[in-house]
Design a protein around this motif. Structure first.
Motif, PDB file in Angstrom:
ATOM      1  N   MET A   1       0.812  -1.202   0.000  1.00 30.14           N
ATOM      2  CA  MET A   1       0.000   0.000   0.000  1.00 30.14           C
ATOM      3  C   MET A   1       0.855   1.266   0.000  1.00 30.14           C
ATOM      4  N   ASN A   2       1.900   1.281   0.854  1.00 27.16           N
ATOM      5  CA  ASN A   2       2.779   2.435   0.929  1.00 27.16           C
ATOM      6  C   ASN A   2       3.512   2.684  -0.374  1.00 27.16           C
ATOM      7  N   SER A   3       4.001   1.622  -1.030  1.00 26.02           N
ATOM      8  CA  SER A   3       4.734   1.792  -2.281  1.00 26.02           C
ATOM      9  C   SER A   3       3.809   2.297  -3.388  1.00 26.02           C
ATOM     10  N   ASN A   4       2.552   1.883  -3.342  1.00 26.10           N
ATOM     11  CA  ASN A   4       1.579   2.361  -4.331  1.00 26.10           C
ATOM     12  C   ASN A   4       1.344   3.863  -4.162  1.00 26.10           C
ATOM     13  N   LEU A   5       1.232   4.315  -2.929  1.00 28.83           N
ATOM     14  CA  LEU A   5       1.035   5.741  -2.640  1.00 28.83           C
ATOM     15  C   LEU A   5       2.281   6.531  -3.066  1.00 28.83           C
ATOM     16  N   PHE A   6       3.455   5.991  -2.738  1.00 27.66           N
ATOM     17  CA  PHE A   6       4.706   6.638  -3.126  1.00 27.66           C
ATOM     18  C   PHE A   6       4.799   6.751  -4.645  1.00 27.66           C
ATOM     19  N   GLY A   7       4.403   5.730  -5.363  1.00 27.92           N
ATOM     20  CA  GLY A   7       4.410   5.731  -6.827  1.00 27.92           C
ATOM     21  C   GLY A   7       3.494   6.799  -7.391  1.00 27.92           C
ATOM     22  N   LYS A   8       2.311   6.931  -6.804  1.00 25.08           N
ATOM     23  CA  LYS A   8       1.356   7.949  -7.265  1.00 25.08           C
ATOM     24  C   LYS A   8       1.892   9.361  -7.018  1.00 25.08           C
ATOM     25  N   ILE A   9       2.510   9.554  -5.853  1.00 23.37           N
ATOM     26  CA  ILE A   9       3.068  10.866  -5.528  1.00 23.37           C
ATOM     27  C   ILE A   9       4.218  11.186  -6.492  1.00 23.37           C
ATOM     28  N   ALA A  10       5.097  10.224  -6.724  1.00 27.72           N
ATOM     29  CA  ALA A  10       6.219  10.435  -7.632  1.00 27.72           C
ATOM     30  C   ALA A  10       5.734  10.745  -9.039  1.00 27.72           C
ATOM     31  N   THR A  11       4.738  10.012  -9.507  1.00 28.60           N
ATOM     32  CA  THR A  11       4.184  10.248 -10.845  1.00 28.60           C
ATOM     33  C   THR A  11       3.560  11.635 -10.933  1.00 28.60           C
ATOM     34  N   THR A  12       2.817  12.017  -9.892  1.00 28.36           N
ATOM     35  CA  THR A  12       2.179  13.338  -9.873  1.00 28.36           C
ATOM     36  C   THR A  12       3.235  14.448  -9.915  1.00 28.36           C
TER      37      THR A  12
END
Length: 160
Positions: A1-12
């Motif tokens: 879950m944390n890595s998914n959130l980190f991925g979304k933030i990085a992409t944004t």
């Protein structure tokens, strides 16, 4: 879950960065002036480089006309060659920082002008009819008029 959130933030953040870069690439670092021109804000060294290049373009126009007037076609062609795309290539390293600050329309006018000098040099060397060469010079100087009517180079007071 944390890595998914980190991925979304990085992409944004990446998307936002790309939007900002595209904005500056297209619009440059400009403001609108009272005379309805766009002021391009450059450092002292960048401004000096652009103004020196513009003076070289004007000197080339004079060299072309002087050479043609004296029927010295090689001199006229050399004047045109001096500020063609070869000049752009020779200044490539110095101009890298400037390119993000210049609006796309200014870049198009500038590169189009340098290409036009190359085209004129070829036509001069072919000794095309003088009226044809004058038509080319008219088109070339229209770029100069359009640029100076649309833009002015100002110092960026935020840079040291």
């Amino acid at each position: 879950m944390n890595s998914n959130l980190f991925g979304k933030i990085a992409t944004t953040l990446w998307v936002i960065t790309m939007i900002i870069l595209c904005y500056f690439f297209y619009f440059g670092k400009t403001t609108r002036t009272l005379d309805h021109r766009d002021a391009i804000h450059l450092s002292i060294a960048e401004r000096q480089l652009v103004l020196t290049e513009m003076r070289a373009l004007l000197e080339a126009v004079n060299g072309i006309l002087s050479g043609l007037g004296a029927k010295d076609y090689e001199s006229a062609a050399k004047a045109a060659d001096a500020v063609g795309m070869g000049l752009v290539a020779s200044l490539e390293n110095q101009e890298k920082t400037i390119l993000l600050k210049l609006p796309v329309a200014f870049k198009k006018l500038g590169f189009g002008t340098h290409e036009k000098f190359d085209k004129i040099a070829v036509k001069i060397r072919k000794k095309e009819e003088i009226h044809s060469l004058l038509k080319e010079m008219d088109e070339l100087t229209r770029n100069c008029v359009a640029c100076h009517a649309s833009y002015k180079i100002e110092l960026d007071v935020t840079e040291k």
